[in-house]
Design a protein around this motif. Structure first.
Motif, PDB file in Angstrom:
ATOM      1  N   ALA A  48      46.477   8.558  43.227  1.00 21.69           N
ATOM      2  CA  ALA A  48      45.842   9.766  43.759  1.00 21.69           C
ATOM      3  C   ALA A  48      44.335   9.759  43.503  1.00 21.69           C
ATOM      4  O   ALA A  48      43.539  10.107  44.394  1.00 21.69           O
ATOM      5  N   CYS A  49      43.933   9.374  42.300  1.00 20.96           N
ATOM      6  CA  CYS A  49      42.504   9.317  41.987  1.00 20.96           C
ATOM      7  C   CYS A  49      41.802   8.251  42.829  1.00 20.96           C
ATOM      8  O   CYS A  49      40.671   8.454  43.283  1.00 20.96           O
ATOM      9  N   ARG A  76      38.183   8.644  49.679  1.00 22.69           N
ATOM     10  CA  ARG A  76      37.754   9.686  50.627  1.00 22.69           C
ATOM     11  C   ARG A  76      36.332  10.142  50.325  1.00 22.69           C
ATOM     12  O   ARG A  76      35.540  10.405  51.242  1.00 22.69           O
ATOM     13  N   LEU A  77      36.004  10.240  49.032  1.00 23.34           N
ATOM     14  CA  LEU A  77      34.638  10.610  48.656  1.00 23.34           C
ATOM     15  C   LEU A  77      33.650   9.528  49.071  1.00 23.34           C
ATOM     16  O   LEU A  77      32.564   9.822  49.581  1.00 23.34           O
ATOM     17  N   VAL A  98      28.148   3.049  47.620  1.00 19.72           N
ATOM     18  CA  VAL A  98      28.776   3.201  46.303  1.00 19.72           C
ATOM     19  C   VAL A  98      30.254   3.463  46.551  1.00 19.72           C
ATOM     20  O   VAL A  98      30.610   4.467  47.166  1.00 19.72           O
ATOM     21  N   TRP A  99      31.114   2.554  46.075  1.00 15.19           N
ATOM     22  CA  TRP A  99      32.549   2.682  46.324  1.00 15.19           C
ATOM     23  C   TRP A  99      33.223   3.131  45.029  1.00 15.19           C
ATOM     24  O   TRP A  99      33.540   2.322  44.161  1.00 15.19           O
ATOM     25  N   MET A 125      28.438  -1.293  42.365  1.00 13.63           N
ATOM     26  CA  MET A 125      27.849  -0.014  42.002  1.00 13.63           C
ATOM     27  C   MET A 125      28.921   1.009  41.634  1.00 13.63           C
ATOM     28  O   MET A 125      28.704   1.885  40.785  1.00 13.63           O
ATOM     29  N   GLY A 126      30.088   0.903  42.250  1.00 19.64           N
ATOM     30  CA  GLY A 126      31.185   1.787  41.851  1.00 19.64           C
ATOM     31  C   GLY A 126      31.594   1.571  40.415  1.00 19.64           C
ATOM     32  O   GLY A 126      31.880   2.524  39.680  1.00 19.64           O
ATOM     33  N   VAL A 127      31.594   0.293  39.978  1.00 25.08           N
ATOM     34  CA  VAL A 127      31.935  -0.003  38.589  1.00 25.08           C
ATOM     35  C   VAL A 127      30.839   0.481  37.654  1.00 25.08           C
ATOM     36  O   VAL A 127      31.116   1.102  36.613  1.00 25.08           O
ATOM     37  N   LEU A 128      29.578   0.216  37.990  1.00 28.48           N
ATOM     38  CA  LEU A 128      28.480   0.535  37.078  1.00 28.48           C
ATOM     39  C   LEU A 128      28.211   2.030  36.974  1.00 28.48           C
ATOM     40  O   LEU A 128      27.720   2.499  35.944  1.00 28.48           O
TER      41      LEU A 128
END
Length: 330
Positions: A22-23, A29-30, A46-47, A166-169
């Protein structure tokens, strides 16, 4: 009691897996709200799901990987009809976080991010290195399926890799640190925290909507947050600034107005990377210095206590003094 415990363990695992899915889907979606199109491919600067996936694996363990796969599948279904081509991005979205988890565990990574080596490992192993898996597999699948020409491989591969990294950082540090955040005890710290929040709420939107190139004005704010509130403050500030800048880039407003797609990507990725690295590395250095000072202070206190005990032992009587006998008279 044993039977109840045996039933509880699978139930907890299922709930954790569904929560991760779910997260992941919510993060997807965000991320799709801030998307750029590169050669007819949708790419998020940014993923967030990659940060959610890596943080989930580090917190709950690798057994929750089905939740990552399920969340990635839901995102793919939201974007397009699932087919054979969807297996590549699905596998890439699951394999890259698992690769990040394996690399970080091999490096002795600690989730409290209290050491500089932990932050460096998250940047270079969990972000830059592991996300090569997702971008390569995903872009390669598009080329093999014919949806992308071989000449356009790198134009899709690069923004895909940067978006996942960038999603990780930006996301993973916040998720790893927030459960350990404690409210300030002293009133002066509350006032300074309020001043930081107000400054960020005023400065960052003004900078990201200004016509001139004023994004560099955000960095003193990140330095302030890192020096005074360490990683919790700096990570939240970096995330807030990154999402506002990403929103301005996708809408082509503020400093991204009248820029080409390539210029927008370069400017935005450079800003996001610099903000993430500043918040992570500077706060890690500050945290290490504070921990070293506390260790030295504790060692000095223990040394003082030992010296006090030794001094007290030396001054104590070692036995009853013998009575001196006078000369015997016959």
């Amino acid at each position: 009691m044993v039977a109840r415990q045996n039933l509880r363990t699978p139930a907890v695992y299922v709930l954790q897996t569904l929560a991760v899915a779910a997260c992941y889907y919510a993060g997807g979606r965000l991320g799709l709200l801030y998307e750029l199109r590169v050669d007819d491919s949708v790419v998020s600067p940014v993923w967030p799901p990659t940060g959610i996936a890596v943080a989930s694996l580090l917190t709950l363990g690798p057994r929750v990987w089905p939740g990552i796969a399920l969340g990635a599948l839901l995102v793919i279904v939201h974007l397009t009809s699932p087919g054979t081509v969807s297996l590549g991005p699905l596998f890439a979205s699951t394999a890259a976080p698992l690769c990040a988890y394996w690399l970080l565990r091999r490096a002795g990574f600690r989730t409290d991010l209290s050491r500089l080596r932990d932050c460096l490992s998250l940047v270079f192993l969990g972000g830059f290195a592991a996300m090569l898996v997702s971008s390569t597999i995903a872009a390669g699948t598009l080329v093999v399926s014919g949806d992308l020409t071989a000449g356009d491989f790198w134009s899709v591969w690069l923004p895909w890799w940067v978006g996942d990294a960038m999603g990780v950082l930006l996301i993973a540090p916040v998720l790893l640190i927030l459960p350990r955040v404690r409210s300030p005890v002293r009133w002066s710290r509350w006032r300074e925290a309020t001043a930081l929040v107000v400054a960020a709420a005023v400065l960052v939107p003004a900078v990201t909507n200004a016509q001139g190139s004023l994004l560099f004005v955000v960095y003193p704010l990140l330095i302030w947050a890192a020096l005074r509130f360490e990683l919790p403050g700096s990570a939240l500030c970096a995330l807030f600034a990154s999402f506002l800048a990403t929103g301005a880039a996708t809408e082509r407003t503020g400093p991204f107005d009248h820029l080409s797609e390539v210029q927008i990507m370069i400017t935005l990725h450079a800003f996001n990377a610099a903000a993430a690295l500043t918040s992570l590395l500077l706060s890690a250095v500050v945290t290490e210095q504070h921990n070293t000072r506390r260790s030295v202070e504790d060692a000095c206190k223990e040394l003082v206590e030992v010296l006090e005990h030794l001094t007290a032992g030396e001054s104590a009587p070692h036995g009853r003094p013998q009575r001196e006998e006078g000369p015997r008279e016959d």
